[in-house]
Write an enzyme that holds these catalytic residues in place. Structure first.
Site, PDB file in Angstrom:
ATOM      1  N   SER A 177     100.953  18.496 -22.043  1.00  0.00           N
ATOM      2  CA  SER A 177     100.281  18.885 -23.243  1.00  0.00           C
ATOM      3  C   SER A 177      99.040  17.916 -23.253  1.00  0.00           C
ATOM      4  CB  SER A 177     101.155  18.498 -24.230  1.00  0.00           C
ATOM      5  OG  SER A 177     100.379  18.534 -25.527  1.00  0.00           O
TER       6      SER A 177
ATOM      7  N   TYR B  61     106.063  12.369 -29.374  1.00  0.00           N
ATOM      8  CA  TYR B  61     105.634  13.576 -28.880  1.00  0.00           C
ATOM      9  C   TYR B  61     104.853  13.317 -27.418  1.00  0.00           C
ATOM     10  CZ  TYR B  61     104.101  18.194 -27.668  1.00  0.00           C
ATOM     11  OH  TYR B  61     103.829  19.620 -27.005  1.00  0.00           O
TER      12      TYR B  61
HETATM   13  N1  LIG Z   1     101.561  25.850 -28.669  1.00  0.00           N
HETATM   14  C1  LIG Z   1     100.736  24.540 -28.148  1.00  0.00           C
HETATM   15  O1  LIG Z   1      99.943  24.191 -28.807  1.00  0.00           O
HETATM   16  C2  LIG Z   1     101.387  23.874 -27.073  1.00  0.00           C
HETATM   17  C3  LIG Z   1     100.429  22.484 -26.785  1.00  0.00           C
HETATM   18  C4  LIG Z   1     100.810  21.881 -25.706  1.00  0.00           C
HETATM   19  C5  LIG Z   1     102.195  22.021 -25.295  1.00  0.00           C
HETATM   20  N2  LIG Z   1     103.035  22.873 -25.656  1.00  0.00           N
HETATM   21  C6  LIG Z   1     104.258  23.009 -25.026  1.00  0.00           C
HETATM   22  O2  LIG Z   1     104.466  24.250 -24.699  1.00  0.00           O
HETATM   23  C7  LIG Z   1     106.112  24.381 -24.670  1.00  0.00           C
HETATM   24  C8  LIG Z   1     106.415  25.773 -25.245  1.00  0.00           C
HETATM   25  O3  LIG Z   1     106.169  25.407 -27.026  1.00  0.00           O
HETATM   26  P1  LIG Z   1     105.614  26.841 -27.969  1.00  0.00           P
HETATM   27  O4  LIG Z   1     104.056  26.128 -28.198  1.00  0.00           O
HETATM   28  O5  LIG Z   1     105.518  28.080 -27.189  1.00  0.00           O
HETATM   29  O6  LIG Z   1     106.298  26.443 -29.084  1.00  0.00           O
HETATM   30  P2  LIG Z   1     107.395  27.546 -29.850  1.00  0.00           P
HETATM   31  O7  LIG Z   1     106.791  28.915 -30.022  1.00  0.00           O
HETATM   32  O8  LIG Z   1     108.234  26.809 -30.733  1.00  0.00           O
HETATM   33  O9  LIG Z   1     108.522  27.815 -28.459  1.00  0.00           O
HETATM   34  C9  LIG Z   1     109.319  26.677 -28.098  1.00  0.00           C
HETATM   35  C10 LIG Z   1     110.476  27.423 -27.346  1.00  0.00           C
HETATM   36  O10 LIG Z   1     111.462  26.381 -26.818  1.00  0.00           O
HETATM   37  C11 LIG Z   1     112.882  26.832 -27.192  1.00  0.00           C
HETATM   38  N3  LIG Z   1     113.648  25.602 -27.268  1.00  0.00           N
HETATM   39  C12 LIG Z   1     113.464  24.891 -28.314  1.00  0.00           C
HETATM   40  N4  LIG Z   1     114.701  23.760 -28.068  1.00  0.00           N
HETATM   41  C13 LIG Z   1     115.344  24.449 -27.403  1.00  0.00           C
HETATM   42  C14 LIG Z   1     116.654  24.011 -26.622  1.00  0.00           C
HETATM   43  N5  LIG Z   1     117.344  22.931 -27.018  1.00  0.00           N
HETATM   44  N6  LIG Z   1     116.977  24.705 -25.520  1.00  0.00           N
HETATM   45  C15 LIG Z   1     116.412  25.928 -25.142  1.00  0.00           C
HETATM   46  N7  LIG Z   1     115.333  26.364 -25.479  1.00  0.00           N
HETATM   47  C16 LIG Z   1     114.737  25.321 -26.720  1.00  0.00           C
HETATM   48  C17 LIG Z   1     112.731  27.579 -28.300  1.00  0.00           C
HETATM   49  O11 LIG Z   1     113.698  28.782 -28.239  1.00  0.00           O
HETATM   50  P3  LIG Z   1     115.144  28.612 -29.169  1.00  0.00           P
HETATM   51  O12 LIG Z   1     114.673  28.032 -30.569  1.00  0.00           O
HETATM   52  O13 LIG Z   1     115.309  30.046 -29.160  1.00  0.00           O
HETATM   53  O14 LIG Z   1     116.222  27.827 -28.290  1.00  0.00           O
HETATM   54  C18 LIG Z   1     111.349  28.405 -27.914  1.00  0.00           C
HETATM   55  O15 LIG Z   1     111.597  29.496 -27.205  1.00  0.00           O
HETATM   56  C19 LIG Z   1     106.691  23.183 -25.365  1.00  0.00           C
HETATM   57  O16 LIG Z   1     107.069  22.268 -24.277  1.00  0.00           O
HETATM   58  C20 LIG Z   1     105.415  22.641 -25.920  1.00  0.00           C
HETATM   59  O17 LIG Z   1     105.704  21.148 -26.164  1.00  0.00           O
HETATM   60  C21 LIG Z   1     102.760  23.773 -26.794  1.00  0.00           C
END
Ligand SMILES: NC(=O)c1ccc[n+]([C@@H]2O[C@H](COP(=O)([O-])OP(=O)(O)OC[C@H]3O[C@@H](n4cnc5c(N)ncnc54)[C@H](OP(=O)(O)O)[C@@H]3O)[C@@H](O)[C@H]2O)c1
Length: 247
Positions: free
Chosen positions: A143, A156
């Protein structure tokens, strides 16, 4: 000409929403076989059905990345279905922001378990297969918070700094096996991520900050860029943000 994506077997954790889901769609459209892991299997299954309905290859496996055995089972399912694993995308993660003084200890533990241990379990599951194949690509998701720390997201940021450290160590260690490693650090992308904030006042601030968020496809394109390089080119780090994001 090959895009170096077509025909690859790609395992994606956290594929039930957000960045993982967008990546599954883009890679499937470009000819990859995708193996989708997350806990919400109904969402995973309907994505897999949609992708196979459009002529792609996709399977959905219920996976909680905090359990090493379940991540091993996810990778084993890919190898069983398609004979190999070319790319492991350790994407599952969560961001329940709050200042340290609020002592959200359960949330600290969840972030450590999912964002750090989940990535380690993904490496543990994929590495033996890739070592044997003498090829592979591990993509970890950090991130902007893996580069910058600020008030309210210390834990985080710590987990995402850890992902970068692990990725750099991995990069150096897997040279003998012809394995590529990439760490991708997104800024604000429009996903369900802000929903993981439990404190109402912080959630409001995060929602405000995410008004400038860019589509999740921006992340998927970064993955496709790293994958599509010739095999001798190893793109190790990508950092991107919305053009309007200050932090
Ligand atoms: N969006 C942003 O702005 C952003 C920026 C920087 C980094 N990121 C990183 O990108 C990644 C994806 O996040 P996102 O933004 O796409 O958020 P999101 O829409 O909330 O997706 C998160 C995903 O992680 C899964 N997850 C959570 N806990 C889990 C577990 N214990 N086992 C398996 N899967 C799990 C969720 O699936 P289930 O709930 O179905 O398990 C979901 O598919 C994360 O690592 C986040 O930190 C995002």
């Amino acid at each position: 000409m090959s895009n170096n994506i077509e025909g690859k077997v790609v395992v994606i954790t956290g594929a039930s929403s957000g960045l993982g889901e967008a990546t599954a769609r883009l890679l499937s459209a470009q000819g990859a076989s995708v193996v989708l892991g997350a806990r919400r299997v109904d969402r995973l299954q309907s994505l897999a059905d949609e992708l196979t309905g459009s002529g792609g290859k996709a399977i959905a496996i219920t996976t909680d990345v905090t359990h090493c055995e379940q991540v091993k089972r996810l990778v084993a399912a890919a190898v069983q279905a398609y004979g190999r694993i070319d790319v492991m995308i350790n994407n599952a993660g969560l961001m329940p922001q709050a200042p340290l003084e609020r002592l959200k200890i359960d949330e600290w533990n969840r972030m450590i378990d999912v964002n750090i241990k989940g990535v380690l379990y993904g490496i543990a599951a994929a590495l033996p297969h890739m070592q044997q194949q003498k090829s592979g690509h591990i993509i970890n998701v950090s991130s902007v918070a893996g580069h910058k720390v600020g008030p309210g997201f210390a834990v985080y940021a710590a987990t995402k700094h850890a992902v970068r450290a692990l990725s750099e160590g991995l990069r150096q260690e897997v040279k003998p096996y012809n394995i590529r490693t990439t760490v991708i650090s997104p800024g604000a992308d429009a996903t369900e991520r802000p929903n993981s904030v439990s404190e109402p006042d912080i959630a409001e601030k995060v929602r405000k900050a995410y008004e400038i968020a860019i589509p999740a496809e921006s992340f998927a394109r970064a993955v496709a860029f790293a994958m599509s390089q010739p095999e001798e080119v190893d793109v190790n780090e990508i950092l991107f943000r919305p053009t309007r994001q200050e932090l």
